[in-house]
Design a protein around this motif. Structure first.
Motif, PDB file in Angstrom:
ATOM      1  N   ALA A  92      15.834  -3.957   5.393  1.00 54.37           N
ATOM      2  CA  ALA A  92      15.306  -4.342   4.081  1.00 54.37           C
ATOM      3  C   ALA A  92      15.155  -5.857   3.936  1.00 54.37           C
ATOM      4  O   ALA A  92      14.160  -6.324   3.381  1.00 54.37           O
ATOM      5  N   ALA A  93      16.108  -6.615   4.440  1.00 60.38           N
ATOM      6  CA  ALA A  93      16.051  -8.081   4.299  1.00 60.38           C
ATOM      7  C   ALA A  93      14.797  -8.657   4.954  1.00 60.38           C
ATOM      8  O   ALA A  93      14.211  -9.615   4.452  1.00 60.38           O
ATOM      9  N   GLU A  94      14.367  -8.065   6.043  1.00 62.37           N
ATOM     10  CA  GLU A  94      13.176  -8.540   6.737  1.00 62.37           C
ATOM     11  C   GLU A  94      11.902  -7.992   6.098  1.00 62.37           C
ATOM     12  O   GLU A  94      10.866  -8.661   6.066  1.00 62.37           O
ATOM     13  N   LEU A  95      11.948  -6.780   5.552  1.00 62.06           N
ATOM     14  CA  LEU A  95      10.761  -6.142   4.993  1.00 62.06           C
ATOM     15  C   LEU A  95      10.413  -6.610   3.577  1.00 62.06           C
ATOM     16  O   LEU A  95       9.232  -6.743   3.239  1.00 62.06           O
ATOM     17  N   LEU A  96      11.419  -6.854   2.745  1.00 65.67           N
ATOM     18  CA  LEU A  96      11.157  -7.201   1.341  1.00 65.67           C
ATOM     19  C   LEU A  96      10.225  -8.406   1.150  1.00 65.67           C
ATOM     20  O   LEU A  96       9.329  -8.344   0.307  1.00 65.67           O
ATOM     21  N   PRO A  97      10.372  -9.490   1.924  1.00 66.84           N
ATOM     22  CA  PRO A  97       9.455 -10.618   1.728  1.00 66.84           C
ATOM     23  C   PRO A  97       7.989 -10.279   2.029  1.00 66.84           C
ATOM     24  O   PRO A  97       7.086 -10.937   1.544  1.00 66.84           O
ATOM     25  N   ARG A  98       7.771  -9.222   2.807  1.00 67.84           N
ATOM     26  CA  ARG A  98       6.410  -8.812   3.160  1.00 67.84           C
ATOM     27  C   ARG A  98       5.847  -7.735   2.232  1.00 67.84           C
ATOM     28  O   ARG A  98       4.693  -7.335   2.382  1.00 67.84           O
ATOM     29  N   LEU A  99       6.664  -7.250   1.302  1.00 68.37           N
ATOM     30  CA  LEU A  99       6.261  -6.125   0.461  1.00 68.37           C
ATOM     31  C   LEU A  99       5.131  -6.465  -0.504  1.00 68.37           C
ATOM     32  O   LEU A  99       4.226  -5.659  -0.704  1.00 68.37           O
ATOM     33  N   GLY A 100       5.187  -7.616  -1.099  1.00 71.98           N
ATOM     34  CA  GLY A 100       4.237  -7.957  -2.152  1.00 71.98           C
ATOM     35  C   GLY A 100       4.997  -8.163  -3.451  1.00 71.98           C
ATOM     36  O   GLY A 100       6.208  -8.400  -3.443  1.00 71.98           O
ATOM     37  N   LYS A 101       4.306  -8.051  -4.555  1.00 72.55           N
ATOM     38  CA  LYS A 101       4.886  -8.353  -5.860  1.00 72.55           C
ATOM     39  C   LYS A 101       5.952  -7.309  -6.247  1.00 72.55           C
ATOM     40  O   LYS A 101       5.638  -6.130  -6.428  1.00 72.55           O
ATOM     41  N   HIS A 102       7.201  -7.779  -6.363  1.00 67.84           N
ATOM     42  CA  HIS A 102       8.309  -6.900  -6.718  1.00 67.84           C
ATOM     43  C   HIS A 102       9.470  -7.715  -7.270  1.00 67.84           C
ATOM     44  O   HIS A 102       9.473  -8.949  -7.159  1.00 67.84           O
ATOM     45  N   LYS A 103      10.440  -7.028  -7.825  1.00 66.18           N
ATOM     46  CA  LYS A 103      11.705  -7.628  -8.255  1.00 66.18           C
ATOM     47  C   LYS A 103      12.832  -6.744  -7.746  1.00 66.18           C
ATOM     48  O   LYS A 103      12.613  -5.559  -7.466  1.00 66.18           O
ATOM     49  N   THR A 104      14.009  -7.320  -7.643  1.00 62.20           N
ATOM     50  CA  THR A 104      15.173  -6.542  -7.235  1.00 62.20           C
ATOM     51  C   THR A 104      16.298  -6.764  -8.231  1.00 62.20           C
ATOM     52  O   THR A 104      16.333  -7.765  -8.937  1.00 62.20           O
ATOM     53  N   GLY A 105      17.216  -5.829  -8.253  1.00 59.53           N
ATOM     54  CA  GLY A 105      18.379  -5.963  -9.111  1.00 59.53           C
ATOM     55  C   GLY A 105      19.258  -4.737  -9.014  1.00 59.53           C
ATOM     56  O   GLY A 105      18.760  -3.616  -8.965  1.00 59.53           O
ATOM     57  N   ALA A 106      20.550  -4.935  -8.951  1.00 55.03           N
ATOM     58  CA  ALA A 106      21.545  -3.847  -8.961  1.00 55.03           C
ATOM     59  C   ALA A 106      21.202  -2.714  -7.996  1.00 55.03           C
ATOM     60  O   ALA A 106      21.322  -1.544  -8.332  1.00 55.03           O
ATOM     61  N   GLY A 107      20.737  -3.058  -6.812  1.00 58.38           N
ATOM     62  CA  GLY A 107      20.444  -2.039  -5.809  1.00 58.38           C
ATOM     63  C   GLY A 107      19.094  -1.356  -5.978  1.00 58.38           C
ATOM     64  O   GLY A 107      18.768  -0.447  -5.227  1.00 58.38           O
ATOM     65  N   CYS A 108      18.319  -1.766  -6.956  1.00 57.04           N
ATOM     66  CA  CYS A 108      17.007  -1.162  -7.210  1.00 57.04           C
ATOM     67  C   CYS A 108      15.888  -2.135  -6.865  1.00 57.04           C
ATOM     68  O   CYS A 108      16.061  -3.342  -6.929  1.00 57.04           O
ATOM     69  N   LEU A 109      14.768  -1.555  -6.564  1.00 51.57           N
ATOM     70  CA  LEU A 109      13.556  -2.311  -6.307  1.00 51.57           C
ATOM     71  C   LEU A 109      12.593  -1.960  -7.437  1.00 51.57           C
ATOM     72  O   LEU A 109      12.403  -0.786  -7.747  1.00 51.57           O
ATOM     73  N   TYR A 110      12.012  -2.969  -8.073  1.00 48.96           N
ATOM     74  CA  TYR A 110      11.118  -2.748  -9.200  1.00 48.96           C
ATOM     75  C   TYR A 110       9.715  -3.223  -8.838  1.00 48.96           C
ATOM     76  O   TYR A 110       9.532  -4.336  -8.357  1.00 48.96           O
ATOM     77  N   VAL A 111       8.739  -2.350  -9.092  1.00 47.58           N
ATOM     78  CA  VAL A 111       7.341  -2.628  -8.790  1.00 47.58           C
ATOM     79  C   VAL A 111       6.525  -2.286 -10.032  1.00 47.58           C
ATOM     80  O   VAL A 111       6.728  -1.219 -10.626  1.00 47.58           O
ATOM     81  N   ASN A 112       5.611  -3.160 -10.420  1.00 49.38           N
ATOM     82  CA  ASN A 112       4.773  -2.855 -11.580  1.00 49.38           C
ATOM     83  C   ASN A 112       3.771  -1.751 -11.272  1.00 49.38           C
ATOM     84  O   ASN A 112       3.600  -0.828 -12.052  1.00 49.38           O
ATOM     85  N   ARG A 113       3.086  -1.880 -10.140  1.00 47.07           N
ATOM     86  CA  ARG A 113       2.083  -0.906  -9.730  1.00 47.07           C
ATOM     87  C   ARG A 113       2.088  -0.818  -8.214  1.00 47.07           C
ATOM     88  O   ARG A 113       2.261  -1.820  -7.534  1.00 47.07           O
ATOM     89  N   LEU A 114       1.849   0.361  -7.684  1.00 49.31           N
ATOM     90  CA  LEU A 114       1.835   0.513  -6.230  1.00 49.31           C
ATOM     91  C   LEU A 114       0.758  -0.335  -5.580  1.00 49.31           C
ATOM     92  O   LEU A 114       0.916  -0.787  -4.458  1.00 49.31           O
ATOM     93  N   GLU A 115      -0.333  -0.588  -6.282  1.00 51.95           N
ATOM     94  CA  GLU A 115      -1.400  -1.397  -5.682  1.00 51.95           C
ATOM     95  C   GLU A 115      -0.988  -2.859  -5.523  1.00 51.95           C
ATOM     96  O   GLU A 115      -1.661  -3.612  -4.834  1.00 51.95           O
ATOM     97  N   ASP A 116       0.138  -3.252  -6.129  1.00 56.87           N
ATOM     98  CA  ASP A 116       0.649  -4.621  -5.989  1.00 56.87           C
ATOM     99  C   ASP A 116       1.436  -4.839  -4.699  1.00 56.87           C
ATOM    100  O   ASP A 116       1.837  -5.968  -4.408  1.00 56.87           O
ATOM    101  N   VAL A 117       1.694  -3.748  -3.959  1.00 57.17           N
ATOM    102  CA  VAL A 117       2.532  -3.875  -2.762  1.00 57.17           C
ATOM    103  C   VAL A 117       1.810  -3.343  -1.531  1.00 57.17           C
ATOM    104  O   VAL A 117       0.900  -2.520  -1.622  1.00 57.17           O
ATOM    105  N   ASP A 118       2.269  -3.811  -0.380  1.00 58.32           N
ATOM    106  CA  ASP A 118       1.746  -3.360   0.905  1.00 58.32           C
ATOM    107  C   ASP A 118       2.289  -1.955   1.169  1.00 58.32           C
ATOM    108  O   ASP A 118       3.497  -1.761   1.297  1.00 58.32           O
ATOM    109  N   GLN A 119       1.398  -0.991   1.255  1.00 53.51           N
ATOM    110  CA  GLN A 119       1.799   0.413   1.399  1.00 53.51           C
ATOM    111  C   GLN A 119       2.533   0.688   2.709  1.00 53.51           C
ATOM    112  O   GLN A 119       3.464   1.497   2.748  1.00 53.51           O
ATOM    113  N   ALA A 120       2.149   0.005   3.778  1.00 54.32           N
ATOM    114  CA  ALA A 120       2.818   0.198   5.059  1.00 54.32           C
ATOM    115  C   ALA A 120       4.262  -0.326   5.004  1.00 54.32           C
ATOM    116  O   ALA A 120       5.174   0.299   5.541  1.00 54.32           O
TER     117      ALA A 120
END
Length: 140
Positions: A92-120
């Motif tokens: 996860a530490a290596e993948l998260l910076p490549r994900l796209g627009k997101h936030k993290t907190g308390a063990g959760c990953l928050y995304v506004n819309r799936l189109e904001d992130v890299d699907q792969a």
């Protein structure tokens, strides 16, 4: 000792997702349903009133508290999509910076819309999180 308040409920995943009013959250919820089902090979189940989970694992803390939880899952909440179990794997530490627009907190990953992130990258996070909790941790 208190019970885990987020437990599998047996409620209908399809009914829950059908009731999501926001069209983007509804669409993204259906996409996540298909993606997580495909990656995990597990059928979805409701955890509490708002979390769609795939697979299970058993946890036990040093305090003695223990229980079962969904290995990975999501909730199409009003503010964002909440993704569970994706940040536990060592990748996860290596993948998260490549994900796209997101936030993290308390063990959760928050995304506004799936189109904001890299699907792969999202798929890799799901695979890594699921693999970690179902192999590194004890699963029922």
């Amino acid at each position: 000792m208190a019970e885990n308040k987020t437990q599998a409920t047996g409620a209908s995943v399809d009914e829950f997702l059908a009731a999501v009013e926001d069209s983007v959250r509804h669409r993204d919820g259906l996409r996540l349903l298909a993606l997580m089902r495909e990656i995990t090979g597990k059928e979805p189940e409701m955890w509490g009133p708002t979390i769609v989970g795939f697979g299970r694992y058993h946890y036990k803390y040093e305090s003695g508290r223990e229980g079962d939880a969904a290995a990975v899952g999501f909730s199409p909440r009003k503010a964002s999509l909440s993704l569970y179990g994706l940040m536990y794997g060592p990748e996860a530490a290596e993948l998260l910076p490549r994900l796209g627009k997101h936030k993290t907190g308390a063990g959760c990953l928050y995304v506004n819309r799936l189109e904001d992130v890299d699907q792969a990258v999202l798929a890799e996070l799901i695979k890594a999180g699921y693999r970690h909790v179902t192999t590194a941790l004890h699963s029922p």
